[in-house]
Write a protein that holds these residues in place. Structure first.
Motif, PDB file in Angstrom:
ATOM      1  N   PHE A  51     -14.389  -6.501  -6.110  1.00 21.59           N
ATOM      2  CA  PHE A  51     -13.261  -7.085  -5.401  1.00 21.59           C
ATOM      3  C   PHE A  51     -12.167  -6.037  -5.174  1.00 21.59           C
ATOM      4  O   PHE A  51     -11.642  -5.899  -4.051  1.00 21.59           O
ATOM      5  N   LEU A  52     -11.811  -5.295  -6.220  1.00 20.90           N
ATOM      6  CA  LEU A  52     -10.770  -4.284  -6.096  1.00 20.90           C
ATOM      7  C   LEU A  52     -11.182  -3.173  -5.139  1.00 20.90           C
ATOM      8  O   LEU A  52     -10.375  -2.671  -4.353  1.00 20.90           O
ATOM      9  N   THR A  53     -12.472  -2.812  -5.195  1.00 22.17           N
ATOM     10  CA  THR A  53     -12.966  -1.775  -4.289  1.00 22.17           C
ATOM     11  C   THR A  53     -12.884  -2.225  -2.842  1.00 22.17           C
ATOM     12  O   THR A  53     -12.452  -1.474  -1.951  1.00 22.17           O
ATOM     13  N   ASP A  54     -13.298  -3.468  -2.601  1.00 18.59           N
ATOM     14  CA  ASP A  54     -13.245  -3.999  -1.231  1.00 18.59           C
ATOM     15  C   ASP A  54     -11.817  -4.048  -0.702  1.00 18.59           C
ATOM     16  O   ASP A  54     -11.549  -3.736   0.466  1.00 18.59           O
ATOM     17  N   ARG A  55     -10.880  -4.436  -1.585  1.00 20.98           N
ATOM     18  CA  ARG A  55      -9.484  -4.523  -1.152  1.00 20.98           C
ATOM     19  C   ARG A  55      -8.931  -3.139  -0.807  1.00 20.98           C
ATOM     20  O   ARG A  55      -8.244  -2.956   0.189  1.00 20.98           O
ATOM     21  N   ASN A  56      -9.232  -2.145  -1.651  1.00 18.91           N
ATOM     22  CA  ASN A  56      -8.749  -0.788  -1.381  1.00 18.91           C
ATOM     23  C   ASN A  56      -9.391  -0.210  -0.131  1.00 18.91           C
ATOM     24  O   ASN A  56      -8.741   0.507   0.646  1.00 18.91           O
ATOM     25  N   MET A  57     -10.682  -0.517   0.069  1.00 15.53           N
ATOM     26  CA  MET A  57     -11.343  -0.055   1.288  1.00 15.53           C
ATOM     27  C   MET A  57     -10.720  -0.695   2.518  1.00 15.53           C
ATOM     28  O   MET A  57     -10.557  -0.057   3.567  1.00 15.53           O
ATOM     29  N   GLU A  58     -10.370  -1.978   2.380  1.00 13.17           N
ATOM     30  CA  GLU A  58      -9.739  -2.677   3.504  1.00 13.17           C
ATOM     31  C   GLU A  58      -8.380  -2.074   3.830  1.00 13.17           C
ATOM     32  O   GLU A  58      -7.997  -1.962   4.997  1.00 13.17           O
ATOM     33  N   LYS A  59      -7.650  -1.635   2.788  1.00 16.62           N
ATOM     34  CA  LYS A  59      -6.357  -0.985   3.018  1.00 16.62           C
ATOM     35  C   LYS A  59      -6.537   0.315   3.803  1.00 16.62           C
ATOM     36  O   LYS A  59      -5.792   0.597   4.745  1.00 16.62           O
ATOM     37  N   ILE A  60      -7.533   1.103   3.380  1.00 15.12           N
ATOM     38  CA  ILE A  60      -7.774   2.367   4.074  1.00 15.12           C
ATOM     39  C   ILE A  60      -8.215   2.111   5.508  1.00 15.12           C
ATOM     40  O   ILE A  60      -7.789   2.799   6.457  1.00 15.12           O
ATOM     41  N   LYS A  61      -9.076   1.105   5.683  1.00 13.00           N
ATOM     42  CA  LYS A  61      -9.545   0.757   7.029  1.00 13.00           C
ATOM     43  C   LYS A  61      -8.383   0.329   7.915  1.00 13.00           C
ATOM     44  O   LYS A  61      -8.241   0.785   9.055  1.00 13.00           O
TER      45      LYS A  61
END
Length: 429
Positions: free
Chosen positions: A195-205
């Protein structure tokens, strides 16, 4: 894993589009100096202000012309039948056709005249000198208008150049971050980390998408500010670097009072209104003029009659229904209004300088707090040793944010310096 696959797919397309975008044929590569030069040469407002200077220059030549004698040559041919002397209109040379005798009334006659006239106004109060000074001040006002528009044009082009350069740097950093993430293996083992990884990836995206959008807008703003076609394919080159230049508020205020074209314009307008008062006062004084004519005339060729005169003329205004006094009061009120406007503009400029100075000092202070954080970015590999993928993504997002904030801090100093120089009216260096 599904979200991670989507992220990898997005990263692939993002990098592909960026690569294709960077591979477009570049029509021209622009530096800061070239961009400013294009802005100056293509600005419609500057071109219009330059025409105002030329118009004022010709008005000045026209005003100076009244100081010189006026020489005229006139040739006239008339067919007439007149029972009394006939005076022709000024457009036809102010010619007087002679009266015929009773026996000649049935005959149509020819009449020829050739005349040379010379006239010179000797004195008309302060009208001649004030008219010339008024035109000279009007010319200086046009130059001040041009200077004000030029300063604003240069500042806008420079700021848009650096804003575009910032967006390009940000895009490069974001691309580098995405490339690092694309080369890592997802070793998440629990739902929390995923979940945390997906959220951080979404921020970068999201950050990459916003940068790409802001870059396109910055390109349009830049092209518009330098006056070239908005579909031009181009690139810019330059250094985005911090350069601290000390500034003193008292010096900045003094420079603004000396160099700001807007303040010079109000001073010139005040002078013009003072001259307008003198011009209106000159209407109360007599006008003294000197002139002469030499005329050849006859009903046949060659001319046998010759006439000449030398005249000194005095015209004294006596009464015009009070219109002259109304004009004098009107000009005095305009002069008073110009004095009020000058004080208002002066206060406005002082306020602009103080606010821009505060922004500049704040931008410097904000930047000088960044280098300590930026030192961590010089060797980011130290942060990524022996960590999980979720930690890697979290650190990458934090590092990306720090890098973008650092670039923004440099940009803010550069923009604040440009704004301060604009309101001061000269370079701080």
């Amino acid at each position: 894993m599904k979200n991670f696959s989507k992220f990898l797919l997005f990263t692939f397309y993002f990098l592909l589009i960026t690569c294709l975008y960077s591979q477009q044929l570049t029509e021209r590569t622009l530096t800061l100096d070239e961009s400013v030069g294009l802005a100056i040469s293509n600005s419609q407002q500057l071109l219009s202000a330059a025409q105002d200077i030329q118009i004022a220059k010709q008005r000045l030549k026209e005003a100076r012309a009244i100081m010189y004698p006026q020489l005229e040559f006139n040739a006239n041919y008339s067919r007439f039948n007149a029972e009394s002397p006939l005076f022709l209109s000024p457009l036809l040379g102010n010619t007087i056709l002679p009266q015929k005798t009773i026996g000649e009334l049935d005959n149509i006659e020819n009449y020829y005249t050739t005349k040379i006239s010379l006239s010179q106004v000797l004195w008309s109060g302060t009208k001649l000198s004030s008219t010339k000074k008024f035109a000279e001040t009007e010319f200086k006002t046009a130059e001040s208008d041009y200077g004000a528009i030029k300063n604003q044009t240069v500042a806008t082009a420079a700021k848009n150049f650096y804003k575009l350069l910032v967006m390009q740097k940000k895009l490069d950093i974001c691309n580098a971050s995405l490339e690092k993430l694309a080369g890592r293996k997802n070793d998440n083992t629990n739902s929390k980390n995923r979940f945390l990884t997906d959220r951080n990836m979404e921020k970068i995206k999201s950050c990459g998408e916003k940068i790409k959008k802001d870059l396109e807008i910055a390109r349009i703003d830049f092209l518009d500010s330098i006056g070239i076609e908005l579909n031009t394919i181009f690139d810019i080159t330059g250094e985005l670097e911090y350069k601290k230049i000390p500034a003193d508020i008292n010096k900045c205020l003094a420079w603004a009072m000396e160099y700001r074209p807007e303040l010079k314009k109000t001073e010139l307008q005040e002078q013009m209104d003072a001259l307008a008062v003198n011009l209106s006062l000159s209407g109360r004084y007599p006008t003294v003029a000197l002139g002469g004519n030499y005329q050849l005339e006859d009903k046949q060729w060659p001319f046998e009659k010759k006439s000449w005169n030398a005249t000194v003329n005095l015209t004294l205004p006596v009464f015009d229904g009070g219109g002259q006094f109304a004009r004098i009061k009107q000009k005095k009120y305009q002069y008073r209004k110009a004095q009020i406007n000058r004080a208002n503009i002066s206060d406005t400029i002082k306020a602009e300088v103080r606010k821009s100075f505060i922004e500049y000092e704040y931008a410097i202070e904000k930047y000088e707090k960044k280098p300590k954080e930026a030192e961590m970015l010089t060797a980011p590999s130290e942060l990524y040793k022996n960590i999980s993928f979720s930690d890697y993504v979290e650190i990458a997002a934090a590092v990306l944010q720090m890098q973008l904030e650092y670039i923004d801090a440099v940009r803010d100093v550069i923009i604040a310096k440009i704004d301060l120089e604009t309101v001061v009216g000269k370079n701080l260096e």
